[in-house]
Design a protein around this motif. Structure first.
Motif, PDB file in Angstrom:
ATOM      1  N   ILE A  61       0.881  -1.173   0.000  1.00  0.00           N
ATOM      2  CA  ILE A  61       0.000   0.000   0.000  1.00  0.00           C
ATOM      3  C   ILE A  61       0.918   1.221   0.000  1.00  0.00           C
ATOM      4  CG2 ILE A  61      -1.786   1.284   1.240  1.00  0.00           C
ATOM      5  CD1 ILE A  61      -2.441  -1.445   2.682  1.00  0.00           C
ATOM      6  N   HIS A  62       0.678   2.129  -0.933  1.00  0.00           N
ATOM      7  CA  HIS A  62       1.465   3.357  -1.023  1.00  0.00           C
ATOM      8  C   HIS A  62       0.506   4.544  -0.918  1.00  0.00           C
ATOM      9  CE1 HIS A  62       4.961   1.073  -2.509  1.00  0.00           C
ATOM     10  NE2 HIS A  62       4.060   0.364  -3.156  1.00  0.00           N
ATOM     11  N   TYR A  63       0.894   5.533  -0.134  1.00  0.00           N
ATOM     12  CA  TYR A  63       0.045   6.709   0.035  1.00  0.00           C
ATOM     13  C   TYR A  63       0.914   7.947   0.184  1.00  0.00           C
ATOM     14  CZ  TYR A  63       1.278   6.622   4.971  1.00  0.00           C
ATOM     15  OH  TYR A  63       1.980   6.650   6.141  1.00  0.00           O
ATOM     16  N   ARG A  64       0.263   9.094   0.089  1.00  0.00           N
ATOM     17  CA  ARG A  64       0.960  10.360   0.289  1.00  0.00           C
ATOM     18  C   ARG A  64       0.025  11.323   0.989  1.00  0.00           C
ATOM     19  NH1 ARG A  64      -0.199  14.663  -3.265  1.00  0.00           N
ATOM     20  NH2 ARG A  64      -1.844  14.138  -4.712  1.00  0.00           N
ATOM     21  N   ILE A  65       0.612  12.259   1.716  1.00  0.00           N
ATOM     22  CA  ILE A  65      -0.190  13.343   2.288  1.00  0.00           C
ATOM     23  C   ILE A  65      -0.356  14.396   1.205  1.00  0.00           C
ATOM     24  CG2 ILE A  65      -0.158  15.272   3.932  1.00  0.00           C
ATOM     25  CD1 ILE A  65       1.034  13.427   5.999  1.00  0.00           C
ATOM     26  N   ILE A  66      -1.576  14.866   1.055  1.00  0.00           N
ATOM     27  CA  ILE A  66      -1.867  15.934   0.100  1.00  0.00           C
ATOM     28  C   ILE A  66      -1.550  17.261   0.778  1.00  0.00           C
ATOM     29  CG2 ILE A  66      -3.681  17.051  -1.246  1.00  0.00           C
ATOM     30  CD1 ILE A  66      -5.123  14.296  -1.263  1.00  0.00           C
ATOM     31  N   GLY A  67      -0.757  18.071   0.135  1.00  0.00           N
ATOM     32  CA  GLY A  67      -0.403  19.364   0.703  1.00  0.00           C
ATOM     33  C   GLY A  67       0.878  19.286   1.505  1.00  0.00           C
ATOM     34  N   ASN A  68       1.173  20.354   2.223  1.00  0.00           N
ATOM     35  CA  ASN A  68       2.440  20.479   2.944  1.00  0.00           C
ATOM     36  C   ASN A  68       2.290  20.545   4.457  1.00  0.00           C
ATOM     37  OD1 ASN A  68       4.195  20.403   0.725  1.00  0.00           O
ATOM     38  ND2 ASN A  68       3.682  22.513   0.227  1.00  0.00           N
ATOM     39  N   LYS A  69       1.224  20.027   4.998  1.00  0.00           N
ATOM     40  CA  LYS A  69       1.050  20.010   6.445  1.00  0.00           C
ATOM     41  C   LYS A  69       0.472  18.673   6.853  1.00  0.00           C
ATOM     42  CE  LYS A  69       0.572  24.912   7.289  1.00  0.00           C
ATOM     43  NZ  LYS A  69      -0.219  25.960   7.824  1.00  0.00           N
ATOM     44  N   PRO A  70       0.868  18.090   7.934  1.00  0.00           N
ATOM     45  CA  PRO A  70       1.729  18.630   8.981  1.00  0.00           C
ATOM     46  C   PRO A  70       3.222  18.567   8.651  1.00  0.00           C
ATOM     47  CG  PRO A  70       0.945  16.474   9.620  1.00  0.00           C
ATOM     48  CD  PRO A  70       0.283  16.807   8.315  1.00  0.00           C
ATOM     49  N   VAL A  71       3.593  17.847   7.582  1.00  0.00           N
ATOM     50  CA  VAL A  71       4.972  17.828   7.073  1.00  0.00           C
ATOM     51  C   VAL A  71       4.892  17.938   5.552  1.00  0.00           C
ATOM     52  CG1 VAL A  71       5.972  16.483   8.972  1.00  0.00           C
ATOM     53  CG2 VAL A  71       4.992  15.286   7.009  1.00  0.00           C
ATOM     54  N   ARG A  72       6.045  18.155   4.925  1.00  0.00           N
ATOM     55  CA  ARG A  72       6.072  18.278   3.459  1.00  0.00           C
ATOM     56  C   ARG A  72       6.527  16.962   2.824  1.00  0.00           C
ATOM     57  NH1 ARG A  72       9.858  22.159   1.431  1.00  0.00           N
ATOM     58  NH2 ARG A  72      11.125  21.629   3.204  1.00  0.00           N
ATOM     59  N   ASN A  73       6.046  16.741   1.616  1.00  0.00           N
ATOM     60  CA  ASN A  73       6.492  15.612   0.785  1.00  0.00           C
ATOM     61  C   ASN A  73       6.442  14.273   1.522  1.00  0.00           C
ATOM     62  OD1 ASN A  73       7.086  17.383  -1.388  1.00  0.00           O
ATOM     63  ND2 ASN A  73       9.010  17.915  -0.385  1.00  0.00           N
ATOM     64  N   HIS A  74       5.349  14.053   2.249  1.00  0.00           N
ATOM     65  CA  HIS A  74       5.174  12.800   3.001  1.00  0.00           C
ATOM     66  C   HIS A  74       4.747  11.696   2.049  1.00  0.00           C
ATOM     67  CE1 HIS A  74       3.128   9.765   5.418  1.00  0.00           C
ATOM     68  NE2 HIS A  74       3.818  10.200   6.448  1.00  0.00           N
ATOM     69  N   ASN A 100       6.866  -4.200   6.638  1.00  0.00           N
ATOM     70  CA  ASN A 100       7.943  -3.222   6.476  1.00  0.00           C
ATOM     71  C   ASN A 100       7.276  -1.910   6.112  1.00  0.00           C
ATOM     72  OD1 ASN A 100      10.028  -5.040   6.943  1.00  0.00           O
ATOM     73  ND2 ASN A 100      10.107  -5.657   4.801  1.00  0.00           N
ATOM     74  N   TYR A 101       7.389  -0.919   6.965  1.00  0.00           N
ATOM     75  CA  TYR A 101       6.718   0.370   6.806  1.00  0.00           C
ATOM     76  C   TYR A 101       7.801   1.427   6.632  1.00  0.00           C
ATOM     77  CZ  TYR A 101       2.787   3.602   7.770  1.00  0.00           C
ATOM     78  OH  TYR A 101       1.799   4.550   7.697  1.00  0.00           O
ATOM     79  N   LEU A 102       7.773   2.098   5.506  1.00  0.00           N
ATOM     80  CA  LEU A 102       8.758   3.122   5.201  1.00  0.00           C
ATOM     81  C   LEU A 102       8.047   4.453   4.990  1.00  0.00           C
ATOM     82  CD1 LEU A 102      11.737   3.848   4.469  1.00  0.00           C
ATOM     83  CD2 LEU A 102      11.068   3.430   2.088  1.00  0.00           C
ATOM     84  N   ILE A 103       8.517   5.485   5.661  1.00  0.00           N
ATOM     85  CA  ILE A 103       7.976   6.831   5.510  1.00  0.00           C
ATOM     86  C   ILE A 103       9.128   7.761   5.184  1.00  0.00           C
ATOM     87  CG2 ILE A 103       6.892   8.789   6.705  1.00  0.00           C
ATOM     88  CD1 ILE A 103       5.470   6.681   8.477  1.00  0.00           C
ATOM     89  N   THR A 104       8.908   8.613   4.193  1.00  0.00           N
ATOM     90  CA  THR A 104       9.848   9.698   3.930  1.00  0.00           C
ATOM     91  C   THR A 104       9.055  11.001   3.948  1.00  0.00           C
ATOM     92  OG1 THR A 104       9.604   9.536   1.524  1.00  0.00           O
ATOM     93  CG2 THR A 104      11.411   8.287   2.531  1.00  0.00           C
ATOM     94  N   CYS A 105       9.681  12.057   4.453  1.00  0.00           N
ATOM     95  CA  CYS A 105       9.030  13.365   4.506  1.00  0.00           C
ATOM     96  C   CYS A 105      10.072  14.428   4.818  1.00  0.00           C
ATOM     97  CB  CYS A 105       7.906  13.395   5.540  1.00  0.00           C
ATOM     98  SG  CYS A 105       8.454  13.191   7.250  1.00  0.00           S
ATOM     99  N   GLN A 106       9.632  15.657   4.805  1.00  0.00           N
ATOM    100  CA  GLN A 106      10.477  16.775   5.199  1.00  0.00           C
ATOM    101  C   GLN A 106       9.752  17.557   6.276  1.00  0.00           C
ATOM    102  OE1 GLN A 106      10.695  18.414   1.180  1.00  0.00           O
ATOM    103  NE2 GLN A 106      12.922  18.273   1.333  1.00  0.00           N
ATOM    104  N   ALA A 107      10.487  17.923   7.310  1.00  0.00           N
ATOM    105  CA  ALA A 107       9.926  18.767   8.360  1.00  0.00           C
ATOM    106  C   ALA A 107       9.686  20.167   7.786  1.00  0.00           C
ATOM    107  CB  ALA A 107      10.887  18.834   9.540  1.00  0.00           C
ATOM    108  N   LEU A 108       8.728  20.870   8.345  1.00  0.00           N
ATOM    109  CA  LEU A 108       8.516  22.264   7.964  1.00  0.00           C
ATOM    110  C   LEU A 108       9.692  23.083   8.482  1.00  0.00           C
ATOM    111  CD1 LEU A 108       4.693  22.572   8.695  1.00  0.00           C
ATOM    112  CD2 LEU A 108       5.820  22.039   6.532  1.00  0.00           C
ATOM    113  N   TRP A 109       9.896  24.262   7.939  1.00  0.00           N
ATOM    114  CA  TRP A 109      11.087  25.061   8.238  1.00  0.00           C
ATOM    115  C   TRP A 109      11.273  25.316   9.726  1.00  0.00           C
ATOM    116  CZ3 TRP A 109      10.797  29.726  10.687  1.00  0.00           C
ATOM    117  CH2 TRP A 109       9.541  30.344  10.741  1.00  0.00           C
ATOM    118  N   TRP A 110      10.200  25.403  10.468  1.00  0.00           N
ATOM    119  CA  TRP A 110      10.289  25.739  11.884  1.00  0.00           C
ATOM    120  C   TRP A 110      10.324  24.513  12.793  1.00  0.00           C
ATOM    121  CZ3 TRP A 110       6.143  23.864  14.572  1.00  0.00           C
ATOM    122  CH2 TRP A 110       4.996  23.566  13.821  1.00  0.00           C
TER     123      TRP A 110
END
Length: 146
Positions: free
Chosen positions: A72-85, A101-111
């Motif tokens: 199962i592959h999913y993504r968060i739509i938009g940039n909150k609560p993190v970006r590029n999830h 096996n659960y893999l998550i990649t994302c970027q924290a918001l600037w703050w």
């Protein structure tokens, strides 16, 4: 980019675990949040389904982007609560049930301090996978053995 990788053995068939993870409105049994289907799937596999999640005071949407018999592959739509999830869940048959096996990649918001974001996601997902395993082991999913 943050990467969170978790593995959990579960005493259940890969099909049963796969089906439980695709029961979108019931995911709150395992993961601390409320889940509701905002847009039904655009295909019989579940692709295109958008679920709205309220977790830790944040409301956001996830889109199921790919589903196979064991992934199962999913993504968060938009940039909150993190970006590029992006999340990827692989379910592998084993001798005693299955392994996730659960893999998550994302970027924290600037703050957001990255190490704190990674720790929170890791704790939330670990807790959820433990509750999923307990569900299939016949114990209460609200046990305090975390």
């Amino acid at each position: 980019m943050l990467t969170i990788s978790l593995t959990k053995s579960i005493n259940a068939s890969a099909d049963d675990v796969h089906n439980a993870l695709l029961d979108h409105e019931q995911l709150g049994r395992f993961f601390n949040g409320s889940f509701s289907v905002k847009q039904p799937a655009s295909s019989s596999t579940g692709v295109g389904l958008i679920r709205e999640i309220t977790m830790r005071g944040e409301k956001f949407c996830e889109e199921v982007i790919a589903v196979t018999q064991r992934c199962i592959h999913y993504r968060i739509i938009g940039n909150k609560p993190v970006r590029n999830h992006y999340g990827s869940i692989h379910i592998i048959e084993s001798n005693n049930g299955c392994k996730i096996n659960y893999l998550i990649t994302c970027q924290a918001l600037w703050w957001q301090p990255s190490f704190i974001v990674k720790k929170i996601i890791n704790q939330d997902m670990s807790h959820g996978l433990t509750k999923l395993a307990e569900h299939f082991n016949g114990r209460s999913i609200n046990s305090s053995s975390d």
